[in-house]
Design a protein around this motif. Structure first.
Motif, PDB file in Angstrom:
ATOM      1  N   ASN A 143    -102.147   6.885  -3.081  1.00 23.79           N
ATOM      2  CA  ASN A 143    -100.731   6.937  -3.436  1.00 23.79           C
ATOM      3  C   ASN A 143    -100.521   6.802  -4.951  1.00 23.79           C
ATOM      4  O   ASN A 143     -99.578   7.352  -5.515  1.00 23.79           O
ATOM      5  CB  ASN A 143    -100.013   5.802  -2.699  1.00 23.79           C
ATOM      6  N   HIS A 165     -94.538  11.735  -4.090  1.00 22.03           N
ATOM      7  CA  HIS A 165     -93.639  10.786  -3.421  1.00 22.03           C
ATOM      8  C   HIS A 165     -92.621  10.130  -4.352  1.00 22.03           C
ATOM      9  O   HIS A 165     -91.710   9.459  -3.895  1.00 22.03           O
ATOM     10  CB  HIS A 165     -94.465   9.669  -2.763  1.00 22.03           C
ATOM     11  N   HIS A 171     -89.393   6.189  -4.915  1.00 21.57           N
ATOM     12  CA  HIS A 171     -88.932   5.491  -6.131  1.00 21.57           C
ATOM     13  C   HIS A 171     -87.632   6.098  -6.665  1.00 21.57           C
ATOM     14  O   HIS A 171     -87.406   6.136  -7.874  1.00 21.57           O
ATOM     15  CB  HIS A 171     -90.016   5.559  -7.209  1.00 21.57           C
ATOM     16  N   ASP A 206     -93.914   0.949  -3.279  1.00 26.92           N
ATOM     17  CA  ASP A 206     -95.121   1.604  -2.764  1.00 26.92           C
ATOM     18  C   ASP A 206     -95.667   0.868  -1.545  1.00 26.92           C
ATOM     19  O   ASP A 206     -96.017   1.490  -0.537  1.00 26.92           O
ATOM     20  CB  ASP A 206     -96.194   1.696  -3.854  1.00 26.92           C
TER      21      ASP A 206
HETATM   22 FE   LIG Z   1     -95.499   5.078  -6.044  1.00 28.55          FE
END
Ligand SMILES: [Fe+2]
Ligand code: FES
Length: 372
Positions: free
Chosen positions: A200, A206, A211, A331
């Motif tokens: 990640n 993502h 975020h 995360d």
């Molecule tokens: Fe992240």
């Protein structure tokens, strides 16, 4: 080990045809056991910055995949790393961090060791046949430092730390990482496999979603690397180590090369650490694998040493700490969902995006070490 050959073949195809790794890569205790033998016990792993233990007797204990270990500075000024157990009957010697002075005393029967690992005192052992104090010092790990980053290894065999790092030092030369000083850290207990955290950490697919309220959408490129590390670089003229669009509180590092000026490097130095190297600072995500579905994650933050003497250093650094904490927790939230999903009896590996190139590279590096 129970990974399906066809799944592994699919996972290692060229990216436009590749699928993600099978669930067992992240959920199978047998895979974790194999990783312990062939990855964690065979490779250099990052511990901390050298300046975190400045004085003789300063120590820090860690739980590692190879068991409890302790990093300690000797009276001779050298850092050493030992298995954190007593040579009599095996109690843990030191917990947490602190300073032991010149001697470590076992809490069980009070054998004592000098802070360089030599056995010093061992009461009531004079009858023990063949007992040799010299042979009963603490058991050392291999230890090396690069620019103040302290790495240990459970074996003496294999490439040196410098060989392991490949061209990482060249790529980061203009950041002058030896002048970095760690000023902040945070530890999270994460219910996911260690590889999910690092995968990640090297994709920006993502970021606009997970975020959206913090760092937002990002674009990255994947510079070629040599040695046991990979990287993406998130392109941004201003450091992304703080949120918002204002200029960050600290100026860029003086003398950055043209590539470094373009953005932040999000690296994985295999097997277990990310160094995120920005124009004005550095932070790390250090993973300590506990089991196939549990990882201790330490986030640490560093600034160039001369920033620390600015009168308003503490106030200027706060937005960085806030960003590191918020983004790491975002995360972790999604990664724990991913780990739960991988437990589905109906899980099938999904197709990868072109933006998952380093996700695939991370998995392939581990697969290669497992001989799969
Ligand atoms: Fe992240
Ligand atoms: S276990 Fe340490 S002195 Fe006995």
């Amino acid at each position: 080990m129970s990974l399906d050959r066809a799944d592994l073949t699919a996972a290692t195809q060229p990216l436009n045809r590749a699928r993600s790794m099978p669930a067992g890569f992240y959920t199978d205790p047998a895979i974790f056991k194999a990783e312990r033998e062939r990855v964690f016990l065979k490779h250099w792993f990052f511990l901390t910055r050298a300046e975190a233990l400045p004085e003789p007797g300063d120590y820090r204990a860690f739980d590692s995949p190879g068991g409890p270990i302790v990093l300690i500075r000797g009276n001779d000024g050298r850092l050493r790393c030992f298995a954190n157990y007593c040579r009599h009957r095996g109690s843990i010697l030191l917990e947490g961090k602190g300073n032991v002075g010149g001697k470590i005393t076992c809490p069980y029967h009070a054998w004592s060791y000098l802070n360089d690992g030599r056995l010093y005192g061992c009461p009531d052992m004079k009858d023990a046949e063949g007992f040799d104090k010299v042979e009963n010092g603490l058991v050392a790990l291999d230890l090396d430092e690069w620019e103040g980053f302290v790495f240990a290894r459970f074996t003496k065999d294999g490439p040196s730390l410098r060989e392991h790092l490949g061209d990482f030092p060249e790529r980061m030369a203009s950041h002058k990482l030896g002048q970095m000083r760690c000023t902040w850290s945070m530890t999270l207990d994460v219910a996911c496999n260690w590889k999910l955290i690092l995968e990640n950490a090297v994709e920006t697919y993502h970021t606009g979603i997970v975020h959206r309220d913090t760092v937002g959408a990002q674009q990255s490129r994947s510079p070629a690397t040599r040695g046991d590390w990979i990287a993406i670089q998130v392109i941004s003229g201003r450091s992304i180590a703080t949120l918002g669009s204002d200029q960050p509180p600290f100026p860029p590092i003086e003398g950055l090369d043209e590539e470094a000026k373009l953005g932040t490097y999000f690296t994985v130095v295999f097997p277990t650490v990310q160094f995120a190297v920005a124009q004005d600072c550095l932070w790390w995500l250090n993973t300590r694998p506990v089991s196939e579905n549990r990882t201790v994650l330490e986030v640490g933050g560093c600034f160039p040493e001369d920033r620390l003497s600015l009168p308003d250093f503490k106030a200027r650094a706060l937005p960085y700490y806030d960003r590191w904490e918020r983004v790491a927790k975002e995360d972790v939230g999604i990664l724990e969902k991913q780990q739960r999903a991988l437990g589905s009896a109906l899980y099938r590996p999904g197709p990868l995006s072109w933006r998952d190139d380093m996700v695939q590279a991370m998995g392939v590096w581990v697969l290669d070490r497992l001989g799969l």
